[in-house]
Design a protein around this motif. Structure first.
Motif, PDB file in Angstrom:
ATOM      1  N   PRO A   1       0.615  -1.172  -0.107  1.00 52.38           N
ATOM      2  CA  PRO A   1       0.030   0.039   0.216  1.00 52.38           C
ATOM      3  C   PRO A   1       0.903   1.364  -0.135  1.00 52.38           C
ATOM      4  O   PRO A   1       0.594   2.211  -0.698  1.00 52.38           O
ATOM      5  CB  PRO A   1      -0.775   0.005   1.318  1.00 52.38           C
ATOM      6  N   VAL A   2       2.074   1.333   0.770  1.00 55.54           N
ATOM      7  CA  VAL A   2       2.605   2.150   0.550  1.00 55.54           C
ATOM      8  C   VAL A   2       3.354   2.759  -0.775  1.00 55.54           C
ATOM      9  O   VAL A   2       3.318   4.000  -1.130  1.00 55.54           O
ATOM     10  CB  VAL A   2       4.117   2.060   1.698  1.00 55.54           C
ATOM     11  N   PHE A   3       3.905   1.688  -1.417  1.00 50.32           N
ATOM     12  CA  PHE A   3       4.467   2.020  -2.582  1.00 50.32           C
ATOM     13  C   PHE A   3       3.473   2.220  -3.758  1.00 50.32           C
ATOM     14  O   PHE A   3       3.584   2.817  -4.877  1.00 50.32           O
ATOM     15  CB  PHE A   3       5.443   0.693  -3.158  1.00 50.32           C
TER      16      PHE A   3
ATOM     17  N   VAL B   1      -3.853  13.142   7.625  1.00 48.84           N
ATOM     18  CA  VAL B   1      -3.485  13.493   6.341  1.00 48.84           C
ATOM     19  C   VAL B   1      -2.073  13.373   5.983  1.00 48.84           C
ATOM     20  O   VAL B   1      -1.718  13.095   4.855  1.00 48.84           O
ATOM     21  CB  VAL B   1      -3.896  15.105   6.205  1.00 48.84           C
ATOM     22  N   GLY B   2      -1.395  13.518   7.030  1.00 47.32           N
ATOM     23  CA  GLY B   2       0.453  13.552   6.639  1.00 47.32           C
ATOM     24  C   GLY B   2       1.083  12.669   5.905  1.00 47.32           C
ATOM     25  O   GLY B   2       1.622  12.559   4.912  1.00 47.32           O
ATOM     26  N   THR B   3       0.744  11.234   6.340  1.00 43.88           N
ATOM     27  CA  THR B   3       1.361  10.241   5.810  1.00 43.88           C
ATOM     28  C   THR B   3       0.957   9.890   4.213  1.00 43.88           C
ATOM     29  O   THR B   3       1.951   9.933   3.417  1.00 43.88           O
ATOM     30  CB  THR B   3       1.142   9.030   6.592  1.00 43.88           C
TER      31      THR B   3
ATOM     32  N   ILE C   1      10.796   8.876   8.344  1.00 44.95           N
ATOM     33  CA  ILE C   1       9.587   9.388   8.941  1.00 44.95           C
ATOM     34  C   ILE C   1       8.473   9.044   8.053  1.00 44.95           C
ATOM     35  O   ILE C   1       7.369   8.756   8.785  1.00 44.95           O
ATOM     36  CB  ILE C   1       9.733  10.838   8.969  1.00 44.95           C
ATOM     37  N   ILE C   2       8.443   9.045   6.783  1.00 39.21           N
ATOM     38  CA  ILE C   2       7.395   8.830   6.032  1.00 39.21           C
ATOM     39  C   ILE C   2       7.120   7.294   5.656  1.00 39.21           C
ATOM     40  O   ILE C   2       6.065   6.533   6.124  1.00 39.21           O
ATOM     41  CB  ILE C   2       7.227   9.782   4.867  1.00 39.21           C
TER      42      ILE C   2
END
Length: 316
Positions: A13-15, A206-208, A113-114
């Protein structure tokens, strides 16, 4: 097979969001101005708010346990050790010599961090917050100090001035401030009004994804050419460094959670900040950007393989 699927479900999901960011940039739905402002919002408001809320709800007593001190000292020493090894490698294999600082920074500085946080949170949820906060407090100052050292190596006259400037920025860093205030809130058991908690949580949420979209916008493979030196840095960043880190953790008897945290720290791709800092300090901007792009792409494979091996190694 179960471990592989678990790793894929945590990482993919991150990628996918990063890939969406690259696509949105390609079709010009987002542009450089949007990304610049969005990343400022992420680092100055959203992520500090998220870290504050998570840390303020954590068990503050865990921070001062003896194993926590061992944990952060180990991470600091391992980061410095890998930095020195990379510097030695660069002195022998990276030419021109003016590119060595950019190379070394790209090979040690992680987008923890992200990207790292996103992967870890998918695996462990809130259980990793206290440990991750400790890592952030250690690695942000260390990354910046080492960057000043390596990027200023040819310019001794400005080194002290740059170091003072960076130390000032570290103290004012919104992420450090968010974590520090979170620790204070946890220590004094401060309870915020529910409406304020909800507001900070919504901003944090919202940040990530916004940060991942921003990282995706930097992924422009069409500009890559003659990438031999970049691949040296990428190999160190997403293969050699995480391998050494996991081996050291396992031999020293670290827990599965701590080993995974440290693995993700060292396996995370080069931080976008490394490009920004190299640009500001007269480094090779193209080299820095290529290392960020390539390490981000290859880290997907490292995460899936590494997390699968760790789950089997610790019989999770």
């Amino acid at each position: 097979m179960t471990h592989i699927l678990t790793a894929i479900s945590a990482v993919l999901p991150v990628f996918i969001i990063i890939a969406i960011g690259a696509y949105l940039k390609k079709i010009q739905l987002i542009n450089d101005d949007f990304v610049t402002k969005a990343m400022k919002l992420v680092f100055n408001i959203c992520l500090p708010g998220m870290l504050f809320m998570k840390v303020s709800k954590s068990d503050f007593s865990l921070v001062f346990q003896s194993d926590s001190l061992v944990f952060i000292i180990f991470v600091a020493l391992l980061t410095f050790f890998l930095f020195i090894l990379t510097k030695i490698f660069a002195n022998h294999f990276v030419y021109p010599s003016t590119d060595r600082g950019t190379f070394v920074q790209g090979a040690y500085r992680s987008n923890y961090i992200i990207i790292g946080y996103s992967v870890l949170y998918s695996l462990f949820g809130d259980a990793i917050i206290s440990r991750m906060a400790l890592l952030v407090i250690v690695v942000i100052p260390l990354y910046n100090i080492l960057a000043i050292w390596i990027l200023s190596e040819k310019n001794e006259e400005n080194k002290l001035q740059n170091l003072i400037s960076v130390l000032t920025k570290i103290v004012k860093n919104p992420l450090i401030i968010g974590i520090f205030l979170g620790f204070l809130a946890a220590f004094f058991k401060v309870e915020l009004p529910s409406f304020l908690e909800s507001t900070i949580k919504m901003l944090g949420d919202v940040g990530t994804p916004l940060g991942l979209l921003g990282i995706g916008s930097y992924m422009t493979f069409s500009q890559l050419s003659s990438i031999k030196v970049e691949m040296y840095a990428v190999t160190i960043k997403v293969v050699i460094a995480p391998f050494i880190a996991v081996l050291a953790c396992y031999l020293l008897g670290f827990s599965y959670l701590d080993t995974t945290l440290i693995f993700v720290l060292f396996a995370s791709p080069a931080a976008v900040t490394s490009f920004i800092m190299a640009s500001a300090m007269g480094g090779n901007k193209k080299l820095a950007a290529n290392i960020v792009i390539l390490s981000t792409a290859f880290s997907l494979i490292t995460f899936i393989i590494g997390l699968t091996i760790l789950a089997n190694l610790y019989a999770i």
